[in-house]
Design a protein around this motif. Structure first.
Motif, short mmCIF file in Angstrom:
data_model
loop_
_atom_site.label_atom_id
_atom_site.label_comp_id
_atom_site.label_asym_id
_atom_site.label_seq_id
_atom_site.Cartn_x
_atom_site.Cartn_y
_atom_site.Cartn_z
N LYS A 62 0.82 -1.22 0.00
CA LYS A 62 0.00 0.00 0.00
C LYS A 62 0.85 1.26 0.00
CE LYS A 62 -4.40 -1.45 2.02
NZ LYS A 62 -5.36 -1.21 3.12
N GLU A 63 1.94 1.23 0.75
CA GLU A 63 2.81 2.41 0.85
C GLU A 63 3.37 2.79 -0.52
OE1 GLU A 63 2.95 -0.19 2.88
OE2 GLU A 63 2.18 0.73 4.72
N LEU A 64 3.82 1.79 -1.29
CA LEU A 64 4.38 2.05 -2.61
C LEU A 64 3.31 2.54 -3.58
CD1 LEU A 64 6.81 1.94 -4.53
CD2 LEU A 64 6.20 -0.43 -5.04
N ILE A 65 2.13 1.92 -3.53
CA ILE A 65 1.03 2.31 -4.41
C ILE A 65 0.62 3.75 -4.15
CG2 ILE A 65 -1.39 1.88 -5.00
CD1 ILE A 65 0.53 -0.21 -6.11
N ASN A 66 0.54 4.13 -2.88
CA ASN A 66 0.18 5.51 -2.53
C ASN A 66 1.29 6.48 -2.94
OD1 ASN A 66 -2.25 4.70 -1.38
ND2 ASN A 66 -1.35 4.42 0.64
N LYS A 67 2.53 6.06 -2.79
CA LYS A 67 3.67 6.91 -3.14
C LYS A 67 3.70 7.18 -4.64
CE LYS A 67 8.69 7.22 -2.57
NZ LYS A 67 9.91 6.50 -2.07
N LEU A 68 3.39 6.17 -5.44
CA LEU A 68 3.39 6.32 -6.90
C LEU A 68 2.11 6.94 -7.43
CD1 LEU A 68 4.94 2.86 -7.89
CD2 LEU A 68 6.09 5.08 -7.84
N ASN A 69 1.15 7.16 -6.52
CA ASN A 69 -0.13 7.77 -6.90
C ASN A 69 -0.82 6.99 -8.02
OD1 ASN A 69 -2.17 9.60 -6.61
ND2 ASN A 69 -1.11 11.30 -7.59
N LYS B 122 -3.49 7.83 -11.47
CA LYS B 122 -3.07 7.47 -12.82
C LYS B 122 -4.10 6.57 -13.50
CE LYS B 122 1.88 7.95 -11.93
NZ LYS B 122 3.19 7.25 -11.79
N ILE B 123 -4.70 5.67 -12.73
CA ILE B 123 -5.74 4.78 -13.28
C ILE B 123 -6.96 5.60 -13.68
CG2 ILE B 123 -7.36 2.91 -12.70
CD1 ILE B 123 -5.13 1.72 -10.96
N GLU B 124 -7.32 6.58 -12.85
CA GLU B 124 -8.48 7.43 -13.15
C GLU B 124 -8.29 8.23 -14.43
OE1 GLU B 124 -8.88 9.77 -9.67
OE2 GLU B 124 -9.91 8.21 -8.50
N ASN B 125 -7.03 8.54 -14.78
CA ASN B 125 -6.75 9.33 -15.98
C ASN B 125 -6.61 8.50 -17.25
OD1 ASN B 125 -6.71 11.74 -14.50
ND2 ASN B 125 -4.54 11.53 -14.00
N ILE B 126 -6.74 7.17 -17.12
CA ILE B 126 -6.61 6.30 -18.29
C ILE B 126 -7.85 6.41 -19.17
CG2 ILE B 126 -6.48 3.89 -19.06
CD1 ILE B 126 -4.85 3.28 -16.57
N ASP B 127 -7.65 6.52 -20.46
CA ASP B 127 -8.75 6.52 -21.42
C ASP B 127 -9.09 5.06 -21.73
OD1 ASP B 127 -10.58 6.87 -23.41
OD2 ASP B 127 -9.31 8.08 -24.73
N PHE B 128 -10.10 4.52 -21.03
CA PHE B 128 -10.41 3.11 -21.14
C PHE B 128 -11.00 2.75 -22.52
CE2 PHE B 128 -10.26 3.55 -16.52
CZ PHE B 128 -9.50 2.45 -16.18
N LYS B 129 -11.66 3.72 -23.17
CA LYS B 129 -12.19 3.46 -24.50
C LYS B 129 -11.06 3.22 -25.49
CE LYS B 129 -16.54 6.02 -24.06
NZ LYS B 129 -17.37 7.14 -24.59
N GLN B 130 -10.00 4.04 -25.39
CA GLN B 130 -8.85 3.87 -26.25
C GLN B 130 -8.10 2.59 -25.91
OE1 GLN B 130 -8.03 5.71 -28.86
NE2 GLN B 130 -6.19 4.49 -29.30
N ALA B 131 -8.01 2.31 -24.61
CA ALA B 131 -7.33 1.09 -24.17
C ALA B 131 -8.06 -0.16 -24.66
CB ALA B 131 -7.21 1.09 -22.66
#
Length: 210
Positions: free
Chosen positions: A66-73, A77-86
């Motif tokens: 969890k500490e690493l995931i929070n540190k890397l934010n 980054k997942i929220e900013n992914i364009d899932f339609k394009q992906a």
């Protein structure tokens, strides 16, 4: 000449190490549960991504928690992914089956304890039966030699007329680098073929317009 020789030797050794290495995903701890007074899903995990030479010698290891995931934010980054394009770039079901087959995934260890409950008793029983069958068939296909100490799974129903889950997982998943390289080669090759086909189609349309 001597410098060139050492560079070539280094590259040959590097390629040899990569080909003879294995990627290991070691899930030391993965707990997920909403079996509490608040009813909120709580997740705790510790995962190690490791590169092993000859499946034994550890070259490097990365700990994911969890500490690493929070540190890397990662969440942002997942929220900013364009899932339609992906989605458009995702491989087809046929390609996914081929990738899974080519990867030859090995499960070196599996300890699973899962408890599931739903608001419907019949649905709960059906889910438990289906999961037990899928895991049993999957393990039989992947595991060559069964060992009770290395492989165990327990799946239980929770009959409380609530949507509940309690998961405890500890496992090791391995994939050889040579299989990953083979998959990457197939994907690149297929994309090149598709690109050339699209280009040739456009050329044929241009001639027809003329």
């Amino acid at each position: 000449m001597v410098l060139v020789f050492f560079i070539c030797l280094f590259l040959v050794l590097l390629v040899t190490v990569i080909i003879l290495s294995t990627i290991s995903v070691r899930i030391e701890r993965f707990n997920a549960s909403n079996y509490n007074e608040a009813g909120k899903l709580k997740i705790d995990y510790k995962v190690f991504f490791e590169l092993l030479f000859l499946n034994k010698l550890k070259i490097f290891s990365i700990k994911i928690n969890k500490e690493l995931i929070n540190k890397l934010n990662v969440k942002k980054k997942i929220e900013n992914i364009d899932f339609k394009q992906a989605k458009t770039n995702m491989p087809s079901k046929k390609d996914l089956k081929q990738i899974i087959k080519k990867s030859q995934i090995e499960i070196d260890k599996l300890n699973l304890k899962l408890e599931i409950g739903t608001i419907d008793v019949i649905l709960t029983s059906a889910i438990i039966t289906a999961l037990a069958s899928i895991i049993g068939i999957g393990l039989a296909r992947i595991i060559e030699i069964y060992n009770k100490e290395k492989y165990s799974y327990e799946i239980y129903p929770i009959y409380q007329n609530k949507n509940l889950i309690k998961l405890d997982l500890n496992c090791i998943i391995k994939v050889k680098m040579v299989h990953i390289i083979s998959i990457i080669y197939l994907i690149v090759k297929k994309r090149r073929v598709e690109k050339s086909e699209r280009t040739s189609n456009r050329m044929s349309y241009d001639y027809s317009y003329e």
